[in-house]
Write a protein that holds these residues in place. Structure first.
Motif, mmCIF file in Angstrom:
data_model
loop_
_atom_site.group_PDB
_atom_site.id
_atom_site.type_symbol
_atom_site.label_atom_id
_atom_site.label_comp_id
_atom_site.label_asym_id
_atom_site.label_seq_id
_atom_site.Cartn_x
_atom_site.Cartn_y
_atom_site.Cartn_z
ATOM 1 N N THR A 163 3.902 3.906 -2.386
ATOM 2 C CA THR A 163 4.259 4.378 -3.778
ATOM 3 C C THR A 163 5.762 4.815 -3.820
ATOM 4 O O THR A 163 6.218 5.195 -2.940
ATOM 5 C CB THR A 163 3.660 5.797 -4.016
ATOM 6 O OG1 THR A 163 2.240 5.566 -3.969
ATOM 7 C CG2 THR A 163 3.836 6.134 -5.390
ATOM 8 N N ARG B 296 -1.053 -1.794 -4.800
ATOM 9 C CA ARG B 296 -2.470 -1.853 -4.485
ATOM 10 C C ARG B 296 -2.385 -3.094 -3.407
ATOM 11 O O ARG B 296 -3.484 -3.344 -2.978
ATOM 12 C CB ARG B 296 -3.375 -1.946 -5.451
ATOM 13 C CG ARG B 296 -3.411 -0.789 -6.407
ATOM 14 C CD ARG B 296 -3.454 0.451 -6.058
ATOM 15 N NE ARG B 296 -3.650 1.502 -7.082
ATOM 16 C CZ ARG B 296 -3.682 2.587 -6.705
ATOM 17 N NH1 ARG B 296 -4.204 3.220 -5.661
ATOM 18 N NH2 ARG B 296 -3.997 3.598 -7.787
ATOM 19 N N ASN C 77 -5.341 -4.543 -13.593
ATOM 20 C CA ASN C 77 -5.375 -5.337 -12.521
ATOM 21 C C ASN C 77 -3.973 -6.315 -12.317
ATOM 22 O O ASN C 77 -4.294 -7.456 -11.826
ATOM 23 C CB ASN C 77 -6.591 -6.146 -12.032
ATOM 24 C CG ASN C 77 -7.609 -5.268 -11.891
ATOM 25 O OD1 ASN C 77 -7.565 -4.227 -11.044
ATOM 26 N ND2 ASN C 77 -8.609 -5.455 -12.313
ATOM 27 N N ASP D 44 -3.079 1.135 -15.330
ATOM 28 C CA ASP D 44 -3.665 0.878 -13.999
ATOM 29 C C ASP D 44 -4.448 -0.278 -14.010
ATOM 30 O O ASP D 44 -5.693 -0.328 -13.285
ATOM 31 C CB ASP D 44 -4.335 2.129 -13.327
ATOM 32 C CG ASP D 44 -5.414 2.727 -14.014
ATOM 33 O OD1 ASP D 44 -5.847 2.109 -15.094
ATOM 34 O OD2 ASP D 44 -6.210 3.506 -13.545
ATOM 35 N N ASN E 245 1.084 -1.239 0.037
ATOM 36 C CA ASN E 245 -0.137 -0.015 0.090
ATOM 37 C C ASN E 245 0.870 1.345 -0.226
ATOM 38 O O ASN E 245 0.454 2.100 0.623
ATOM 39 C CB ASN E 245 -0.909 -0.117 1.136
ATOM 40 C CG ASN E 245 -1.866 -1.031 1.124
ATOM 41 O OD1 ASN E 245 -2.647 -1.523 0.235
ATOM 42 N ND2 ASN E 245 -1.945 -2.092 2.064
ATOM 43 N N ASP F 92 0.433 -0.109 -9.985
ATOM 44 C CA ASP F 92 -0.120 0.523 -11.024
ATOM 45 C C ASP F 92 0.794 1.668 -11.483
ATOM 46 O O ASP F 92 1.790 1.840 -10.606
ATOM 47 C CB ASP F 92 -1.441 1.360 -10.733
ATOM 48 C CG ASP F 92 -2.457 0.578 -10.499
ATOM 49 O OD1 ASP F 92 -2.454 -0.435 -11.290
ATOM 50 O OD2 ASP F 92 -3.478 0.816 -9.727
ATOM 51 N N THR G 54 1.089 -8.880 -5.992
ATOM 52 C CA THR G 54 0.009 -7.820 -5.947
ATOM 53 C C THR G 54 0.178 -7.093 -7.299
ATOM 54 O O THR G 54 0.705 -7.184 -8.179
ATOM 55 C CB THR G 54 0.592 -6.819 -4.953
ATOM 56 O OG1 THR G 54 1.829 -6.079 -5.307
ATOM 57 C CG2 THR G 54 1.208 -7.295 -3.527
ATOM 58 N N ASP G 55 -1.102 -6.264 -7.237
ATOM 59 C CA ASP G 55 -1.188 -5.282 -8.254
ATOM 60 C C ASP G 55 -0.349 -4.094 -8.263
ATOM 61 O O ASP G 55 -0.581 -3.310 -7.140
ATOM 62 C CB ASP G 55 -2.939 -4.789 -8.429
ATOM 63 C CG ASP G 55 -3.356 -3.905 -9.552
ATOM 64 O OD1 ASP G 55 -2.452 -3.956 -10.385
ATOM 65 O OD2 ASP G 55 -4.301 -3.118 -9.162
#
Length: 115
Positions: free
Chosen positions: A37, A103, A80, A78, A35, A63, A60-61
């Motif tokens: 960036t 994400r 999945n 972005d 979670n 983006d 994980t996803d």
């Protein structure tokens, strides 16, 4: 997490087979926390195709977002998956912000390649 152009250049010395980044192509491996960036600043040449590819570990996803030096969103991937590709042609030579967003609830180790 902010990563400077110098950090990216020092960390990412591999090569993708396309042109566009000032100083030539760069690649390397990094980890984005759950979670969170990661942020890079890279200069790309105006009038040449610019490309950023991110290939995650599958956990994980991820983006991918590209912004110009004025904070305008230029392009994004972005979906999945944790395999992201963004291509664009900058109108001018300048600094672009690369943001990789995790994400998921665990870290993702990824490879990033710029041209």
């Amino acid at each position: 997490m902010k990563k400077s152009i110098f950090t990216l250049a020092m960390m990412l010395m591999g090569a993708a087979a396309f042109a566009g980044a000032v100083g030539g192509p760069k690649s390397g491996t990094d980890r984005v926390n759950a979670n969170a960036t990661d942020r890079y600043e890279v200069s790309f040449n105006g009038g040449e195709e610019a490309r950023v590819v991110v290939d995650g570990d599958g956990d994980t996803d991820l983006d991918l977002y590209i912004y110009d030096e004025n904070g305008n969103l230029i392009t994004k991937d972005d979906d999945n998956t944790d395999y992201c590709i963004c291509s664009w042609t900058p109108k001018w030579t300048g600094k672009f912000i690369i943001r990789i967003v995790n994400r998921g609830s665990v870290y993702n180790e990824y490879t990033i390649r710029t041209n």
